[in-house]
Design an enzyme around this catalytic site. Structure first.
Site, mmCIF file in Angstrom:
data_model
loop_
_atom_site.group_PDB
_atom_site.id
_atom_site.type_symbol
_atom_site.label_atom_id
_atom_site.label_comp_id
_atom_site.label_asym_id
_atom_site.label_seq_id
_atom_site.Cartn_x
_atom_site.Cartn_y
_atom_site.Cartn_z
ATOM 1 C CE LYS A 53 -3.841 -2.768 1.626
ATOM 2 N NZ LYS A 53 -4.442 -2.819 3.150
ATOM 3 C CD GLN A 97 -3.633 -4.113 6.628
ATOM 4 O OE1 GLN A 97 -3.453 -2.976 6.182
ATOM 5 N NE2 GLN A 97 -3.620 -5.453 5.947
ATOM 6 C CG ASP A 120 -9.422 -0.015 5.182
ATOM 7 O OD1 ASP A 120 -9.069 -0.353 4.077
ATOM 8 O OD2 ASP A 120 -9.010 -0.292 5.705
HETATM 9 N N1 GUN Z 1 -7.447 -6.705 5.949
HETATM 10 C C1 GUN Z 1 -7.143 -7.131 5.319
HETATM 11 N N2 GUN Z 1 -7.912 -6.026 4.163
HETATM 12 C C2 GUN Z 1 -7.868 -5.088 4.449
HETATM 13 C C3 GUN Z 1 -7.963 -3.966 4.057
HETATM 14 O O1 GUN Z 1 -9.043 -3.787 3.287
HETATM 15 N N3 GUN Z 1 -8.482 -3.275 4.794
HETATM 16 C C4 GUN Z 1 -7.243 -2.989 6.126
HETATM 17 N N4 GUN Z 1 -7.096 -1.784 6.697
HETATM 18 N N5 GUN Z 1 -7.149 -4.302 6.292
HETATM 19 C C5 GUN Z 1 -7.038 -5.457 6.414
#
Ligand code: GUN
Length: 283
Positions: A53, A97, A120
């Protein structure tokens, strides 16, 4: 028949080029989109995801900040970090996350993020906006799936879409987005009886279970579009989705591969949300 592939890599490349151009334009107005990513603990998969990311942010010209915290971080300390980022004008998007260590209440932490920075799309206010058709951030993975359908010119109106998996992150928002495009939606889950009979009715299948071979060729209507959100490992340790790709590609009209399908689109939609958050900060 052999299905055409919908490449998340190609679509992401096109979309990220546009995001890069819009970022450069925003910078002429004095704003550089900024994403803060908070990682708590040492989960190996999460470390790979957050690295990807942050790298994607840098490639399109965003500022990105990765905050790593030890697994013992208290909830009060984490909430304090979120509050500080809520108040930071250079941070347009905040991502915590998941999964978080068990002693932290993930929903409480998500609700602490300002909805204006909830890139998100996990805040209840974002979920409510999606459900009611109001403006707000959409969760990245299902939004990426919608973009893939759009990229092949697929018209959902009146079509039957079957979503497998009811998570807050993928299944439920996916069903809402398909419904918003006038599809008839069936949401299947772990207690669904005779999954195959539902999937056989589908013009569009979206599988978001996290288990191999959930969807096999005998379950798919000839000509259906199959979107595979799964990320699993096969017996050789190779990345694979929920769908038996080699079998289903003989029956479907379009199919997304794993890897190179939905995965890159999730990050692309995160970039898109962060750009939008930065653009909104100007108005
Ligand atoms: N863990 C797995 N996928 C995601 C996501 O799209 N966002 C976040 N914040 N955590 C995750």
């Amino acid at each position: 028949m052999s299905a055409q592939l919908i490449s998340g890599v190609d679509l992401s490349r096109q979309m990220r080029q546009r995001i890069k151009e819009q970022t450069a334009l925003l910078q002429t107005k004095g704003v550089t989109p900024g994403l803060a990513v908070i990682l708590v603990g040492e989960d190996p998969a999460s470390q790979v995801y957050v690295r990807n990311k942050v790298k994607a942010c840098e490639e399109v010209g965003f500022h990105s900040r990765l905050e790593r915290h030890p697994a013992q971080l208290s909830e009060a300390e984490l909430l304090e970090r979120v509050a500080a980022l809520n108040g930071d004008p250079g941070t347009h998007g905040i991502l915590v996350q998941l999964p978080l260590p068990a002693h932290l209440n993930a929903q409480r932490v998500i609700e602490a993020i300002s909805p204006d920075k909830d890139v998100d799309g996990f805040h209840v206010s974002s979920a409510g906006a999606l459900m009611t058709g109001l403006p707000g951030f959409w969760p990245c993975t299902p939004h990426g799936c919608m973009k893939m359908l759009e990229s092949i010119g697929y018209k959902l109106r009146g079509r039957h879409a079957v979503v497998i998996g009811r998570s807050n992150i993928v299944g439920k928002p996916m069903a809402m987005m398909l419904l918003q495009q006038d599809a008839t939606v069936t949401l299947c889950h772990s207690a669904t009886q005779d999954l195959a009979s539902h999937v056989r009715q589908a013009d569009v299948v979206v599988s978001a279970v996290g288990r191999r071979n959930v969807v096999t060729a005998d379950m798919v209507k000839p000509g259906a579009v199959v979107i595979d959100v799964g990320m699993n490992r096969d017996d050789q340790g190779k990345l694979c989705g929920d769908v038996d790709f080699e079998g289903v590609r003989q029956v479907a009209s379009y199919i997304t591969p794993v890897p190179g399908g939905v995965g890159p689109m999730t990050i692309t939609m995160l970039l898109d949300n962060t750009l939008q958050a930065a653009q909104r900060s100007l108005s």
